[in-house]
Design an enzyme around this catalytic site. Sequence first.
Site, PDB file in Angstrom:
ATOM      1  N   LYS A  54      29.746  51.728  53.390  1.00 35.57           N
ATOM      2  CA  LYS A  54      30.088  53.122  53.185  1.00 35.57           C
ATOM      3  C   LYS A  54      29.873  53.424  51.702  1.00 35.57           C
ATOM      4  CE  LYS A  54      35.086  52.082  53.196  1.00 35.57           C
ATOM      5  NZ  LYS A  54      35.275  50.727  53.763  1.00 35.57           N
TER       6      LYS A  54
ATOM      7  N   ASP B 137      36.123  50.090  44.439  1.00 34.41           N
ATOM      8  CA  ASP B 137      34.779  49.507  44.545  1.00 34.41           C
ATOM      9  C   ASP B 137      33.718  50.538  44.917  1.00 34.41           C
ATOM     10  OD1 ASP B 137      35.949  49.678  47.125  1.00 34.41           O
ATOM     11  OD2 ASP B 137      34.507  48.235  47.911  1.00 34.41           O
TER      12      ASP B 137
ATOM     13  N   ASP C  57      37.051  55.206  45.331  1.00 32.24           N
ATOM     14  CA  ASP C  57      38.026  54.115  45.201  1.00 32.24           C
ATOM     15  C   ASP C  57      37.552  53.021  44.238  1.00 32.24           C
ATOM     16  OD1 ASP C  57      36.073  52.928  46.798  1.00 32.24           O
ATOM     17  OD2 ASP C  57      37.541  51.782  47.969  1.00 32.24           O
TER      18      ASP C  57
ATOM     19  N   SER D 254      38.822  46.408  46.961  1.00 29.74           N
ATOM     20  CA  SER D 254      38.642  47.821  47.266  1.00 29.74           C
ATOM     21  C   SER D 254      39.665  48.728  46.603  1.00 29.74           C
ATOM     22  CB  SER D 254      38.647  48.005  48.781  1.00 29.74           C
ATOM     23  OG  SER D 254      38.332  49.328  49.114  1.00 29.74           O
ATOM     24  N   HIS D 255      40.469  49.386  47.436  1.00 32.92           N
ATOM     25  CA  HIS D 255      41.423  50.388  46.972  1.00 32.92           C
ATOM     26  C   HIS D 255      42.777  49.773  46.628  1.00 32.92           C
ATOM     27  CE1 HIS D 255      41.383  49.492  51.159  1.00 32.92           C
ATOM     28  NE2 HIS D 255      42.677  49.732  51.158  1.00 32.92           N
TER      29      HIS D 255
ATOM     30  N   ASP E 169      33.267  52.573  47.576  1.00 36.03           N
ATOM     31  CA  ASP E 169      32.763  52.864  48.920  1.00 36.03           C
ATOM     32  C   ASP E 169      33.550  53.979  49.611  1.00 36.03           C
ATOM     33  OD1 ASP E 169      34.976  51.276  49.281  1.00 36.03           O
ATOM     34  OD2 ASP E 169      34.010  49.832  50.627  1.00 36.03           O
ATOM     35  N   ARG E 170      34.722  54.338  49.079  1.00 35.49           N
ATOM     36  CA  ARG E 170      35.489  55.438  49.684  1.00 35.49           C
ATOM     37  C   ARG E 170      35.311  56.720  48.877  1.00 35.49           C
ATOM     38  NH1 ARG E 170      41.200  53.308  52.047  1.00 35.49           N
ATOM     39  NH2 ARG E 170      40.386  51.402  52.994  1.00 35.49           N
TER      40      ARG E 170
HETATM   41  C1  VG1 Z   1      41.056  49.564  56.075  1.00 37.66           C
HETATM   42  C2  VG1 Z   1      40.572  50.814  56.769  1.00 37.66           C
HETATM   43  C3  VG1 Z   1      39.181  50.599  57.330  1.00 37.66           C
HETATM   44  C4  VG1 Z   1      38.248  50.153  56.201  1.00 37.66           C
HETATM   45  C5  VG1 Z   1      38.813  48.944  55.486  1.00 37.66           C
HETATM   46  C6  VG1 Z   1      37.989  48.559  54.281  1.00 37.66           C
HETATM   47  O1  VG1 Z   1      41.127  48.505  56.992  1.00 37.66           O
HETATM   48  O2  VG1 Z   1      41.466  51.199  57.782  1.00 37.66           O
HETATM   49  O3  VG1 Z   1      38.730  51.781  57.934  1.00 37.66           O
HETATM   50  O4  VG1 Z   1      36.972  49.836  56.711  1.00 37.66           O
HETATM   51  O5  VG1 Z   1      40.143  49.210  55.040  1.00 37.66           O
HETATM   52  O6  VG1 Z   1      37.934  49.611  53.369  1.00 37.66           O
HETATM   53  P1  VG1 Z   1      42.506  48.035  57.672  1.00 37.66           P
HETATM   54  O7  VG1 Z   1      42.142  46.859  58.526  1.00 37.66           O
HETATM   55  O8  VG1 Z   1      43.450  47.723  56.554  1.00 37.66           O
HETATM   56  O9  VG1 Z   1      42.977  49.211  58.470  1.00 37.66           O
HETATM   57  V1  VG1 Z   1      37.663  49.394  51.732  1.00 37.66           V
HETATM   58  O10 VG1 Z   1      37.295  50.700  50.972  1.00 37.66           O
HETATM   59  O11 VG1 Z   1      37.565  47.967  51.708  1.00 37.66           O
HETATM   60  O12 VG1 Z   1      36.474  48.365  51.470  1.00 37.66           O
HETATM   61 CO    CO Z   2      36.616  50.290  49.042  1.00 35.97          CO
END
Ligand code: VG1
Ligand code: CO
Length: 574
Positions: free
Chosen positions: A383, A284, A282, A114-115, A286-287
């Site tokens: 998302k 991937d 972000d 992800s990010h 989704d953000r």
């Molecule tokens: C974080 C965020 C959560 C989100 C997750 C995945 O998780 O707080 O809201 O769904 O990342 O986002 P955590 O457990 O680190 O608080 V991302 O854009 O993976 O796919």
């Molecule tokens: Co992401």
Amino acid sequence: MAHQVKEIPTKPYDGQKPGTSGLRKRVKVFQQEHYTENFIQAIFDAVPPQGATLVVGGDGRFFLKETIANILKIGSANGVKKFIIGQNGILSTPAGSHVIRKRKANGGILLTASHNPGGPDNDFGIKYNMSNGGPAPEGVTNKIFEKTKTISHYKVLEAPQVDVSKIGSFSYGPSEVEIIDPVSDYLEYLQEIFDFPLMKNFLHNSPQAASFKVLFDGMHGVTGPYAKAILLGALGLPESSVQNCEPLPDFGGGHPDPNLIYAHTLVEAVESAHIPFGAASDGDGDRNMIYGAGAFVTPGDSVAIIAEYASEAIPYFKKGGVKGLARSMPTSGAIDLVAKDKGVECFEVPTGWKFFGNLMDAGRLSICGEESFGTGSDHVREKDGVWAIIAWLNILAYVNESQTKVQGGAPAVIGIKQLLEKHYAKYGRNFFSRYDYEEVSSEGAAKLVDKINAHISSGDLKGKKFTSPSTGTEFVVKEAFNFDYTDPIDHSVSKNQGQVVRFEDGSRIVWRLSGTGSQGATVRMYVERYVPASAGPAELQRDTADGLKALIEVALEISSLKEFLGRDKPTVIT
Ligand code: VG1
Ligand code: CO
């Protein structure tokens, strides 16, 4: 034809427990002998893939190609009938979710952290998604984890590596492989969901068109090609409307997280050129972050505003209606107020998109969001950053057009700022901020959790008054509890999803340990304070940091955070 399958002996690795969103670790960890192979085999041991169609893709980060080769080898040996793979391994997380649903695949494997930064010294991730296109629920991820603990061998097909760079179909051992364009299915779908003619008209022919500029920042993540196809292609915006749109395996050395700190290239460009509509997504895809000149939209406000206008402005919801709304527990309650106004259900689920899936599948949830810059709807089961950005454009086009109709002539542009102000004037404002303390010692984090738990079990906070040293504001504790969740559809229970302290004035503080970090522990502290519309514009339009100062001081005091974590300041404030 007989195909050569080999069984490779292996030993379990500790710690292959999927977190909030799959297994995320340093690349170096995944590169250990058999580590990645073990986890892939564990997925297939937990969810046997005989005869299955599996979608595979990722955000283009370092170690993607190697992992795809492993998924093909191990998947084929375990009975996968067909692999659908994004060209060059590319699929944004929401596009992957859409491809699973559209092509009726049995599931998918999404390769992303992800990010989190990418490259040989940074992070990689593997996430299993179900046939509904959503992340596997805890029942399944726990089963995968159990399999990783007892694994003794994995199966591989002995075949030469395949080329995923060309669109087309070919056979691979007993399996079929189809390489697809990563963008086209998704683009077609967004064109059904949103009002492209309205947006085009607004962006090119309306009285506001000349001053309404757009800037999208791909942060060198996966969404570059998607944004180009949509913004430049379908909407006809000039090249200057996108930046950092070449996906790079290390995201150009950046941290592909769309917030005010990491997306500063967007913020600076938007401010210096006074661009009314800026957005970023972000690694991937989704953000998302919505940011116009002088106006930052908090994710909690963003999803509330999308929910407010969806059924008037967005064809998908005009047609299907808005069935229900939801947010993750730490996310601000702005969307709850919209749900109340519209008379629809509103759900509060634990952090992580997987918790929204059952509600969507049951037809009870249409639009939802997380404070972590995650916004989306039941159009897919992830998302969706680009969806949220286009939703905002669609809504702004709609409100400007409506205004032009009423007033005629060339009315001033209703931009992000004006829309926020309008929303606050109707609903009041939920001031919200999150403090992240990244990579702190696991021991210190555990002590902090224990201390708050001690308060929760003794009940000693109830009725207690806390006073902010700098502003003198007083907060009286109403309740303190651990957030447990029972899924309304399958009745599965998820315990200890965050510690909450609520105050008499409706403010609250939440503490949670991150489930996506790849090293040490990350503590998140969320603060929220509601100001009613009756407080008037001066109160409603205060700066967030200013509006929350007193509550943050109290949050630090209750948790003894500085003492336990040895940190004077958070790593990131969003
Ligand atoms: C974080 C965020 C959560 C989100 C997750 C995945 O998780 O707080 O809201 O769904 O990342 O986002 P955590 O457990 O680190 O608080 V991302 O854009 O993976 O796919
Ligand atoms: Co992401």
